[in-house]
Design a protein around this motif. Structure first.
Motif, PDB file in Angstrom:
ATOM      1  N   ALA A 157      77.813  50.880  13.162  1.00 16.10           N
ATOM      2  CA  ALA A 157      78.709  51.508  14.133  1.00 16.10           C
ATOM      3  C   ALA A 157      78.656  53.015  13.962  1.00 16.10           C
ATOM      4  O   ALA A 157      78.965  53.545  12.891  1.00 16.10           O
ATOM      5  CB  ALA A 157      80.138  51.000  13.937  1.00 16.10           C
ATOM      6  N   GLY A 158      78.253  53.704  15.028  1.00 12.42           N
ATOM      7  CA  GLY A 158      78.200  55.161  14.980  1.00 12.42           C
ATOM      8  C   GLY A 158      77.127  55.696  15.895  1.00 12.42           C
ATOM      9  O   GLY A 158      76.528  54.967  16.705  1.00 12.42           O
ATOM     10  N   ASP A 159      76.895  56.984  15.777  1.00 11.42           N
ATOM     11  CA  ASP A 159      75.888  57.653  16.595  1.00 11.42           C
ATOM     12  C   ASP A 159      74.497  57.201  16.176  1.00 11.42           C
ATOM     13  O   ASP A 159      74.211  57.048  14.975  1.00 11.42           O
ATOM     14  CB  ASP A 159      76.037  59.166  16.442  1.00 11.42           C
ATOM     15  N   SER A 160      73.644  56.980  17.160  1.00 10.48           N
ATOM     16  CA  SER A 160      72.300  56.460  16.858  1.00 10.48           C
ATOM     17  C   SER A 160      71.464  57.476  16.089  1.00 10.48           C
ATOM     18  O   SER A 160      70.711  57.103  15.181  1.00 10.48           O
ATOM     19  CB  SER A 160      71.590  56.065  18.152  1.00 10.48           C
ATOM     20  N   ASP A 161      71.583  58.758  16.420  1.00 12.76           N
ATOM     21  CA  ASP A 161      70.782  59.768  15.723  1.00 12.76           C
ATOM     22  C   ASP A 161      71.158  59.860  14.246  1.00 12.76           C
ATOM     23  O   ASP A 161      70.291  59.995  13.380  1.00 12.76           O
ATOM     24  CB  ASP A 161      70.965  61.128  16.389  1.00 12.76           C
ATOM     25  N   ARG A 162      72.440  59.772  13.935  1.00 15.13           N
ATOM     26  CA  ARG A 162      72.838  59.817  12.536  1.00 15.13           C
ATOM     27  C   ARG A 162      72.420  58.550  11.794  1.00 15.13           C
ATOM     28  O   ARG A 162      71.992  58.607  10.641  1.00 15.13           O
ATOM     29  CB  ARG A 162      74.352  59.998  12.424  1.00 15.13           C
ATOM     30  N   ALA A 163      72.549  57.409  12.457  1.00 16.71           N
ATOM     31  CA  ALA A 163      72.146  56.156  11.821  1.00 16.71           C
ATOM     32  C   ALA A 163      70.653  56.160  11.517  1.00 16.71           C
ATOM     33  O   ALA A 163      70.216  55.718  10.442  1.00 16.71           O
ATOM     34  CB  ALA A 163      72.504  54.978  12.716  1.00 16.71           C
ATOM     35  N   ILE A 164      69.856  56.688  12.443  1.00 13.27           N
ATOM     36  CA  ILE A 164      68.414  56.716  12.231  1.00 13.27           C
ATOM     37  C   ILE A 164      68.048  57.677  11.114  1.00 13.27           C
ATOM     38  O   ILE A 164      67.104  57.432  10.345  1.00 13.27           O
ATOM     39  CB  ILE A 164      67.717  57.101  13.546  1.00 13.27           C
ATOM     40  N   SER A 165      68.781  58.776  10.982  1.00 11.67           N
ATOM     41  CA  SER A 165      68.478  59.735   9.915  1.00 11.67           C
ATOM     42  C   SER A 165      68.709  59.151   8.529  1.00 11.67           C
ATOM     43  O   SER A 165      68.159  59.655   7.543  1.00 11.67           O
ATOM     44  CB  SER A 165      69.332  60.991  10.094  1.00 11.67           C
ATOM     45  N   LEU A 166      69.508  58.096   8.439  1.00  7.32           N
ATOM     46  CA  LEU A 166      69.781  57.445   7.150  1.00  7.32           C
ATOM     47  C   LEU A 166      68.833  56.297   6.857  1.00  7.32           C
ATOM     48  O   LEU A 166      68.983  55.629   5.828  1.00  7.32           O
ATOM     49  CB  LEU A 166      71.217  56.926   7.122  1.00  7.32           C
ATOM     50  N   LEU A 167      67.859  56.051   7.745  1.00  4.54           N
ATOM     51  CA  LEU A 167      66.939  54.925   7.580  1.00  4.54           C
ATOM     52  C   LEU A 167      65.515  55.438   7.466  1.00  4.54           C
ATOM     53  O   LEU A 167      64.785  55.526   8.461  1.00  4.54           O
ATOM     54  CB  LEU A 167      67.061  53.958   8.764  1.00  4.54           C
ATOM     55  N   PRO A 168      65.082  55.822   6.274  1.00  3.00           N
ATOM     56  CA  PRO A 168      63.680  56.250   6.124  1.00  3.00           C
ATOM     57  C   PRO A 168      62.738  55.070   6.294  1.00  3.00           C
ATOM     58  O   PRO A 168      63.028  53.953   5.871  1.00  3.00           O
ATOM     59  CB  PRO A 168      63.637  56.823   4.707  1.00  3.00           C
ATOM     60  N   ALA A 221      62.040  60.189  18.068  1.00 11.59           N
ATOM     61  CA  ALA A 221      61.098  60.554  17.004  1.00 11.59           C
ATOM     62  C   ALA A 221      60.963  59.434  15.975  1.00 11.59           C
ATOM     63  O   ALA A 221      59.870  59.212  15.427  1.00 11.59           O
ATOM     64  CB  ALA A 221      61.554  61.840  16.330  1.00 11.59           C
ATOM     65  N   PHE A 222      62.053  58.721  15.710  1.00 15.86           N
ATOM     66  CA  PHE A 222      61.998  57.595  14.773  1.00 15.86           C
ATOM     67  C   PHE A 222      61.092  56.478  15.312  1.00 15.86           C
ATOM     68  O   PHE A 222      60.312  55.881  14.562  1.00 15.86           O
ATOM     69  CB  PHE A 222      63.413  57.069  14.545  1.00 15.86           C
ATOM     70  N   SER A 271      61.910  58.433  30.817  1.00 12.79           N
ATOM     71  CA  SER A 271      60.513  58.605  30.365  1.00 12.79           C
ATOM     72  C   SER A 271      60.401  59.506  29.140  1.00 12.79           C
ATOM     73  O   SER A 271      59.363  60.137  28.918  1.00 12.79           O
ATOM     74  CB  SER A 271      59.641  59.168  31.492  1.00 12.79           C
ATOM     75  N   LEU A 272      61.437  59.570  28.301  1.00 14.07           N
ATOM     76  CA  LEU A 272      61.346  60.357  27.074  1.00 14.07           C
ATOM     77  C   LEU A 272      60.397  59.719  26.066  1.00 14.07           C
ATOM     78  O   LEU A 272      59.844  60.412  25.212  1.00 14.07           O
ATOM     79  CB  LEU A 272      62.738  60.531  26.465  1.00 14.07           C
ATOM     80  N   GLU A 273      60.218  58.418  26.140  1.00 14.92           N
ATOM     81  CA  GLU A 273      59.240  57.756  25.263  1.00 14.92           C
ATOM     82  C   GLU A 273      57.827  58.223  25.582  1.00 14.92           C
ATOM     83  O   GLU A 273      56.998  58.379  24.683  1.00 14.92           O
ATOM     84  CB  GLU A 273      59.339  56.238  25.426  1.00 14.92           C
ATOM     85  N   LYS A 274      57.562  58.445  26.858  1.00 14.34           N
ATOM     86  CA  LYS A 274      56.237  58.927  27.253  1.00 14.34           C
ATOM     87  C   LYS A 274      56.018  60.366  26.810  1.00 14.34           C
ATOM     88  O   LYS A 274      54.906  60.749  26.426  1.00 14.34           O
ATOM     89  CB  LYS A 274      56.088  58.804  28.771  1.00 14.34           C
ATOM     90  N   ARG A 275      57.053  61.189  26.845  1.00 13.80           N
ATOM     91  CA  ARG A 275      56.908  62.585  26.428  1.00 13.80           C
ATOM     92  C   ARG A 275      56.635  62.712  24.939  1.00 13.80           C
ATOM     93  O   ARG A 275      55.965  63.661  24.510  1.00 13.80           O
ATOM     94  CB  ARG A 275      58.177  63.364  26.780  1.00 13.80           C
ATOM     95  N   ILE A 276      57.139  61.770  24.169  1.00 14.42           N
ATOM     96  CA  ILE A 276      56.947  61.875  22.720  1.00 14.42           C
ATOM     97  C   ILE A 276      55.606  61.312  22.282  1.00 14.42           C
ATOM     98  O   ILE A 276      55.231  61.413  21.114  1.00 14.42           O
ATOM     99  CB  ILE A 276      58.106  61.179  21.982  1.00 14.42           C
TER     100      ILE A 276
END
Length: 500
Positions: A364-375, A114-115, A135-140
């Motif tokens: 260093a860490g989970d990608s989903d959490r790191a992305i949630s901290l980067l608006p 989603a990011f 192919s999750l990029e195509k689904r989004i």
């Protein structure tokens, strides 16, 4: 390379928290200030959707090694092109691909996907290069096709009746076999084939901005024949055949073989279906197109590179990351002053040795959490609400008096009466000129005097015009005075030089 550990944001030490917050602010600034971003992703971004990665301790390679201990020495063996020379490995490969396809079909997009889509909607994404085959990029909503079909009208009825995107029909094969001995039919067949090739090149064109996500290793949406290279959708029925461990034959090759057997022709090689993915030690069928897109992106001078969820073990990916990073570090000085021009690596495991000068930040860490901290967009600055003490409102009631009163009230009226009020700002009064300003040591005494005269504070003196005779008298008296000074004797007090 600066290291930001997401665990330090919630750690007990205040010093580590402040340092982590400082680094996080710099990473946020780089993301928000960027205008042309490139994202390179690996299997780590799909772990939260239920698809395991490859090289982690609980990854896909370790699972395959534990599941097939006698057949697989390392999990990488099932993704090597040399497996087709071993019948036992072929059976394991097809059964595993059938299970993986069913697993991918049930997966959902992650916040990291989603990011990337949000970057594209904000106009900041140049392109996403992914190593994943899910192919999750195509689904989004990101376009993954490397070609743009061009719809154009065709004058030739033969070409218009034969679509180039589908394989040749069996009727044309039968007619070609029946009329093979006729020289005229052979000539017509060659002419028609040449027209089809020309139309295929015109129909499928490369648009450098059409493809938003490049699948570097293929996908599990299609299967391809090993002989005629005809593509078919990877349906659930084919997935069931894959799980049995036997490679299914190509339908088109099977039908052509049957027709040739009916007309008495010799048999030719028949292909089997395999997943449309790129294995180790195998050339990419669309490597030239991907190279063209990557060169085009380098010329566009990206100002941000984000590498997420990859172990950086594949030589092609390592080379791409280094070239992209060099281009990002050489971006415009204006982008660097704004905070962009950075290379960010997000992964659970640290990068291999030799990448300290390539990456600016390692998160260093989970990608989903790191992305949630980067608006992506900067948050607007919240201002305090205006109050009557800070911003006085001046209002005049036009219904009560036609002219504004001298003393204007500075209070807030109810909302029901504000519709009939007109906001007014009292005019600034001009400062009066005092008589003491004439005594001030300034160079504008003449101007101040003129202001006093014009304002009426000082009466203007009456001046009479001087006559010509009076002016001549003044000139004559001054000349006489000069002549008398020359004839006067020298004062005795003046020193006289005497000869010695």
């Amino acid at each position: 390379m600066l290291r930001l550990y997401l665990s330090d944001l919630d750690g007990p030490s205040k010093g580590s928290q402040q340092e982590a917050q400082t680094l996080l602010a710099e990473v946020r600034r780089a993301v928000q200030a960027s205008q042309r971003c490139i994202v390179i992703t690996g299997a780590g971004i799909s772990v939260s959707s239920g698809i395991p990665d490859f090289r982690s301790p609980d990854g896909l390679f370790q699972q395959l090694k534990q599941k097939y201990p006698n057949s697989v020495s390392t999990g990488k063996d099932l993704f090597d092109a040399t497996l087709f020379s071993d019948p036992g490995m072929i059976s394991l490969f097809y059964s595993f691909m059938g299970e993986l396809r069913n697993l991918v079909s049930r997966a959902n997009c992650t916040p990291t996907h989603a990011f990337i889509k949000e970057l594209d909607e904000a106009g900041k994404l140049l392109r996403c290069y992914t190593q994943n085959i899910d192919s999750l990029e195509k689904r989004i909503g990101l376009e993954t096709s490397l070609h743009t079909p061009v719809s154009e009208s065709l004058d030739s009825p033969d070409i218009a009746s034969t679509p180039c995107s589908s394989p040749p029909s069996l009727a044309s094969d039968c007619s070609s076999l029946d009329t093979e001995d006729s020289a005229l039919a052979v000539a017509e067949k060659k002419t028609l084939a040449a027209k089809r090739r020309i139309f295929r090149r015109r129909q499928m064109t490369l648009d450098r901005t059409f493809t938003r996500a490049v699948q570097l290793h293929g996908d599990l949406d299609n299967v391809v024949c090993t002989i005629c290279h005809t593509k078919y959708p990877f349906t659930e029925k084919l997935a069931e055949e894959f799980c049995e461990g036997a490679p299914p034959p190509c339908p088109r090759c099977k039908e052509i073989e049957m027709i040739r057997d009916l007309v008495g022709k010799r048999s030719v090689a028949s292909g089997v279906l395999r997943p449309d993915i790129v294995l180790y030690n195998e050339n990419h069928p669309q490597s030239e197109l991907i190279g063209t897109l990557s060169e085009y992106d380098l010329k566009r001078r990206p100002d941000l590179l984000i590498v997420i969820g990859t172990s950086l073990k594949i030589p092609g990916i390592k080379r791409m990351v280094k070239e992209m990073a060099h281009s990002v570090h050489a971006c415009a000085l204006r982008s660097k002053r704004a905070g962009a021009g950075k290379v960010i690596f997000i992964n659970r495991d640290e990068p291999p040795k030799g990448w300290e000068d390539i990456f600016d930040y390692y998160v260093a860490g989970d990608s989903d959490r790191a992305i949630s901290l980067l608006p992506i967009a900067s948050s607007p600055v919240s201002l305090p609400e205006p109050t009557a003490a800070l911003l006085p409102i001046v209002e005049i009631d036009v219904t009560d008096s036609p002219t504004p009163p001298a003393a204007v009230r500075r209070q807030r009226l109810p909302a029901t009466k504000r519709t009939t009020k007109i906001a007014a700002v009292p005019a600034k009064k001009k400062s009066k000129v005092s008589l003491s300003s004439l005594l001030a040591p300034t160079n504008s005494r003449v101007g101040v005097a003129r202001k006093l005269v014009t304002s009426g504070a000082v009466a203007k003196p009456d001046r009479k015009p001087r006559k010509l005779t009076s002016m001549l008298k003044v000139v004559k008296s001054s000349a006489t005075a000069k002549r008398q000074q020359k004839t006067l004797p020298r004062s005795p007090s003046s020193p006289v030089m005497s000869p010695s």
